[in-house]
Write a protein that holds these residues in place. Structure first.
Motif, PDB file in Angstrom:
ATOM      1  N   PHE A  70     -18.468  -1.214  16.613  1.00 28.47           N
ATOM      2  CA  PHE A  70     -19.227  -2.423  16.314  1.00 28.47           C
ATOM      3  C   PHE A  70     -19.403  -2.550  14.805  1.00 28.47           C
ATOM      4  O   PHE A  70     -19.239  -3.632  14.231  1.00 28.47           O
ATOM      5  N   ASP A  71     -19.708  -1.435  14.148  1.00 27.72           N
ATOM      6  CA  ASP A  71     -19.814  -1.426  12.680  1.00 27.72           C
ATOM      7  C   ASP A  71     -18.485  -1.794  12.034  1.00 27.72           C
ATOM      8  O   ASP A  71     -18.439  -2.580  11.081  1.00 27.72           O
ATOM      9  N   LEU A  72     -17.393  -1.250  12.560  1.00 25.82           N
ATOM     10  CA  LEU A  72     -16.071  -1.522  12.002  1.00 25.82           C
ATOM     11  C   LEU A  72     -15.707  -2.989  12.167  1.00 25.82           C
ATOM     12  O   LEU A  72     -15.160  -3.613  11.251  1.00 25.82           O
ATOM     13  N   GLY A  73     -16.049  -3.560  13.318  1.00 24.24           N
ATOM     14  CA  GLY A  73     -15.822  -4.989  13.519  1.00 24.24           C
ATOM     15  C   GLY A  73     -16.607  -5.813  12.509  1.00 24.24           C
ATOM     16  O   GLY A  73     -16.105  -6.796  11.967  1.00 24.24           O
ATOM     17  N   GLY A  74     -17.839  -5.390  12.234  1.00 24.04           N
ATOM     18  CA  GLY A  74     -18.641  -6.066  11.214  1.00 24.04           C
ATOM     19  C   GLY A  74     -18.004  -5.961   9.841  1.00 24.04           C
ATOM     20  O   GLY A  74     -18.022  -6.920   9.060  1.00 24.04           O
ATOM     21  N   GLU A  75     -17.435  -4.800   9.548  1.00 21.57           N
ATOM     22  CA  GLU A  75     -16.755  -4.629   8.265  1.00 21.57           C
ATOM     23  C   GLU A  75     -15.594  -5.605   8.137  1.00 21.57           C
ATOM     24  O   GLU A  75     -15.384  -6.198   7.078  1.00 21.57           O
ATOM     25  N   LEU A  76     -14.853  -5.798   9.216  1.00 24.34           N
ATOM     26  CA  LEU A  76     -13.730  -6.733   9.182  1.00 24.34           C
ATOM     27  C   LEU A  76     -14.194  -8.187   9.171  1.00 24.34           C
ATOM     28  O   LEU A  76     -13.504  -9.061   8.649  1.00 24.34           O
ATOM     29  N   ILE A  78     -16.925  -9.295   7.666  1.00 24.07           N
ATOM     30  CA  ILE A  78     -17.586  -9.603   6.397  1.00 24.07           C
ATOM     31  C   ILE A  78     -16.704  -9.082   5.269  1.00 24.07           C
ATOM     32  O   ILE A  78     -16.754  -7.893   4.926  1.00 24.07           O
ATOM     33  N   PRO A  79     -15.846  -9.916   4.708  1.00 28.91           N
ATOM     34  CA  PRO A  79     -14.961  -9.445   3.644  1.00 28.91           C
ATOM     35  C   PRO A  79     -15.748  -8.742   2.538  1.00 28.91           C
ATOM     36  O   PRO A  79     -16.777  -9.219   2.080  1.00 28.91           O
ATOM     37  N   GLY A  80     -15.253  -7.543   2.167  1.00 26.99           N
ATOM     38  CA  GLY A  80     -15.892  -6.770   1.115  1.00 26.99           C
ATOM     39  C   GLY A  80     -16.967  -5.823   1.609  1.00 26.99           C
ATOM     40  O   GLY A  80     -17.462  -4.993   0.850  1.00 26.99           O
ATOM     41  N   HIS A  81     -17.347  -5.926   2.874  1.00 19.74           N
ATOM     42  CA  HIS A  81     -18.399  -5.061   3.434  1.00 19.74           C
ATOM     43  C   HIS A  81     -17.808  -3.699   3.799  1.00 19.74           C
ATOM     44  O   HIS A  81     -16.678  -3.605   4.263  1.00 19.74           O
ATOM     45  N   ALA A  82     -18.573  -2.634   3.604  1.00 18.37           N
ATOM     46  CA  ALA A  82     -18.152  -1.276   3.966  1.00 18.37           C
ATOM     47  C   ALA A  82     -19.108  -0.709   4.995  1.00 18.37           C
ATOM     48  O   ALA A  82     -20.318  -0.710   4.786  1.00 18.37           O
ATOM     49  N   ALA A  83     -18.590  -0.265   6.133  1.00 18.48           N
ATOM     50  CA  ALA A  83     -19.433   0.309   7.182  1.00 18.48           C
ATOM     51  C   ALA A  83     -18.920   1.664   7.654  1.00 18.48           C
ATOM     52  O   ALA A  83     -19.688   2.477   8.131  1.00 18.48           O
ATOM     53  N   ILE A  84     -17.624   1.893   7.560  1.00 21.74           N
ATOM     54  CA  ILE A  84     -17.010   3.144   7.992  1.00 21.74           C
ATOM     55  C   ILE A  84     -16.640   3.929   6.746  1.00 21.74           C
ATOM     56  O   ILE A  84     -16.055   3.386   5.810  1.00 21.74           O
ATOM     57  N   ASP A  85     -16.984   5.216   6.738  1.00 22.87           N
ATOM     58  CA  ASP A  85     -16.658   6.017   5.561  1.00 22.87           C
ATOM     59  C   ASP A  85     -15.845   7.245   5.947  1.00 22.87           C
ATOM     60  O   ASP A  85     -15.560   7.475   7.128  1.00 22.87           O
ATOM     61  N   ASP A  86     -15.479   8.017   4.950  1.00 20.25           N
ATOM     62  CA  ASP A  86     -14.638   9.191   5.173  1.00 20.25           C
ATOM     63  C   ASP A  86     -15.288  10.192   6.128  1.00 20.25           C
ATOM     64  O   ASP A  86     -14.596  10.866   6.887  1.00 20.25           O
ATOM     65  N   ASP A  87     -16.612  10.304   6.088  1.00 20.02           N
ATOM     66  CA  ASP A  87     -17.309  11.231   6.989  1.00 20.02           C
ATOM     67  C   ASP A  87     -17.118  10.841   8.454  1.00 20.02           C
ATOM     68  O   ASP A  87     -17.022  11.713   9.331  1.00 20.02           O
ATOM     69  N   ASP A  88     -17.054   9.547   8.730  1.00 23.43           N
ATOM     70  CA  ASP A  88     -16.816   9.089  10.104  1.00 23.43           C
ATOM     71  C   ASP A  88     -15.437   9.545  10.581  1.00 23.43           C
ATOM     72  O   ASP A  88     -15.269   9.958  11.739  1.00 23.43           O
ATOM     73  N   ILE A  89     -14.463   9.481   9.705  1.00 24.68           N
ATOM     74  CA  ILE A  89     -13.102   9.903  10.048  1.00 24.68           C
ATOM     75  C   ILE A  89     -13.057  11.414  10.232  1.00 24.68           C
ATOM     76  O   ILE A  89     -12.442  11.919  11.175  1.00 24.68           O
ATOM     77  N   THR A  90     -13.742  12.137   9.367  1.00 24.04           N
ATOM     78  CA  THR A  90     -13.804  13.596   9.485  1.00 24.04           C
ATOM     79  C   THR A  90     -14.426  14.002  10.818  1.00 24.04           C
ATOM     80  O   THR A  90     -13.937  14.928  11.486  1.00 24.04           O
ATOM     81  N   ARG A  91     -15.476  13.293  11.234  1.00 31.68           N
ATOM     82  CA  ARG A  91     -16.105  13.606  12.525  1.00 31.68           C
ATOM     83  C   ARG A  91     -15.132  13.368  13.684  1.00 31.68           C
ATOM     84  O   ARG A  91     -15.092  14.163  14.640  1.00 31.68           O
ATOM     85  N   LEU A  92     -14.351  12.306  13.608  1.00 33.05           N
ATOM     86  CA  LEU A  92     -13.341  12.080  14.655  1.00 33.05           C
ATOM     87  C   LEU A  92     -12.353  13.241  14.694  1.00 33.05           C
ATOM     88  O   LEU A  92     -11.977  13.719  15.771  1.00 33.05           O
ATOM     89  N   GLU A  93     -11.931  13.696  13.522  1.00 34.68           N
ATOM     90  CA  GLU A  93     -10.987  14.816  13.455  1.00 34.68           C
ATOM     91  C   GLU A  93     -11.602  16.088  14.034  1.00 34.68           C
ATOM     92  O   GLU A  93     -10.917  16.854  14.720  1.00 34.68           O
ATOM     93  N   GLN A  94     -12.869  16.306  13.775  1.00 35.43           N
ATOM     94  CA  GLN A  94     -13.551  17.482  14.330  1.00 35.43           C
ATOM     95  C   GLN A  94     -13.609  17.414  15.854  1.00 35.43           C
ATOM     96  O   GLN A  94     -13.372  18.417  16.541  1.00 35.43           O
ATOM     97  N   HIS A  95     -13.902  16.237  16.386  1.00 37.23           N
ATOM     98  CA  HIS A  95     -13.916  16.072  17.838  1.00 37.23           C
ATOM     99  C   HIS A  95     -12.507  16.257  18.402  1.00 37.23           C
ATOM    100  O   HIS A  95     -12.328  16.869  19.464  1.00 37.23           O
ATOM    101  N   LEU A  96     -11.522  15.728  17.701  1.00 33.46           N
ATOM    102  CA  LEU A  96     -10.129  15.885  18.118  1.00 33.46           C
ATOM    103  C   LEU A  96      -9.776  17.368  18.218  1.00 33.46           C
ATOM    104  O   LEU A  96      -9.227  17.823  19.231  1.00 33.46           O
ATOM    105  N   ASP A  97     -10.079  18.129  17.181  1.00 27.96           N
ATOM    106  CA  ASP A  97      -9.788  19.563  17.169  1.00 27.96           C
ATOM    107  C   ASP A  97     -10.532  20.281  18.290  1.00 27.96           C
ATOM    108  O   ASP A  97      -9.963  21.143  18.973  1.00 27.96           O
ATOM    109  N   HIS A  98     -11.794  19.932  18.489  1.00 28.29           N
ATOM    110  CA  HIS A  98     -12.612  20.572  19.529  1.00 28.29           C
ATOM    111  C   HIS A  98     -12.014  20.353  20.916  1.00 28.29           C
ATOM    112  O   HIS A  98     -11.836  21.301  21.690  1.00 28.29           O
ATOM    113  N   TYR A  99     -11.717  19.110  21.257  1.00 22.53           N
ATOM    114  CA  TYR A  99     -11.232  18.810  22.601  1.00 22.53           C
ATOM    115  C   TYR A  99      -9.786  19.242  22.806  1.00 22.53           C
ATOM    116  O   TYR A  99      -9.387  19.583  23.923  1.00 22.53           O
TER     117      TYR A  99
END
Length: 184
Positions: A70-76, A78-99
């Protein structure tokens, strides 16, 4: 909290345009609307996964991902808006590795299936891939933060792993692609 919708229809889109989050108007067939609309569709397909029997840790993770989408959709939207950051991607990678850690290595391609929850998750995975393609197309025409594309890329990978997890947790086998079937 932002504005609440008190009236669902406004008639302002009857001319084929829609309002972006910054107040500007744009065609409903624009790449930007296609991108955030496909992210919304991906979010909805995760809701369909959650309507099936899913282990609680996976349910919690997917619910958290719905909020991020939902945040990412908002980012798209609202041009120029930032909602997703590198930490969000890192968390996905951590979950990926875990599972992925407890899954047997893949030696063959698998087909979508493996029980209801896994099959629904495969649909979500493919819609997230489409959202990624839409974001890439938009990024060729307009400014899109690289985190947007990276997040969608990692999310589709995570959903693939979760498909495998859900097949096993539901007591189903993965459906292995039989590439040799025509030679018999």
């Amino acid at each position: 909290m932002g504005n609440r919708l008190s009236k669902i229809y406004t008639r302002t889109g009857d001319d084929g345009s829609t309002g972006l989050g910054d107040g500007s108007r744009i065609g409903k067939d624009s790449l930007r609307v296609e991108a955030y609309g496909t992210v919304d569709e991906a979010n909805s397909t995760i809701g369909v996964v959650l309507a099936a029997e899913v282990p609680d840790p996976v349910r919690d993770l997917l619910t958290s991902i719905q909020h991020q989408l939902f945040d990412l959709g908002g980012e798209l939207c609202i041009p120029g808006h930032a909602a997703i950051d590198d930490d969000d991607i890192t968390r996905l990678e951590q979950h990926l590795d875990h599972y992925n850690a407890d899954l047997p290595p893949l030696k063959e391609f698998i087909l979508p299936g493996g029980g209801e929850a896994a099959a629904r998750c495969h649909v979500a995975r493919t819609v997230v891939r489409r959202a990624e393609r839409c974001a890439v197309a938009l990024a060729r025409e307009e400014a899109v933060r690289p985190q947007t594309v990276r997040y969608l890329n990692r999310l589709s990978d995570l959903l693939f792993v979760l498909c495998r997890v859900l097949a096993r947790s539901g007591g189903h086998d993965e459906v292995i692609w039989q590439h040799e079937r025509r030679k018999a």
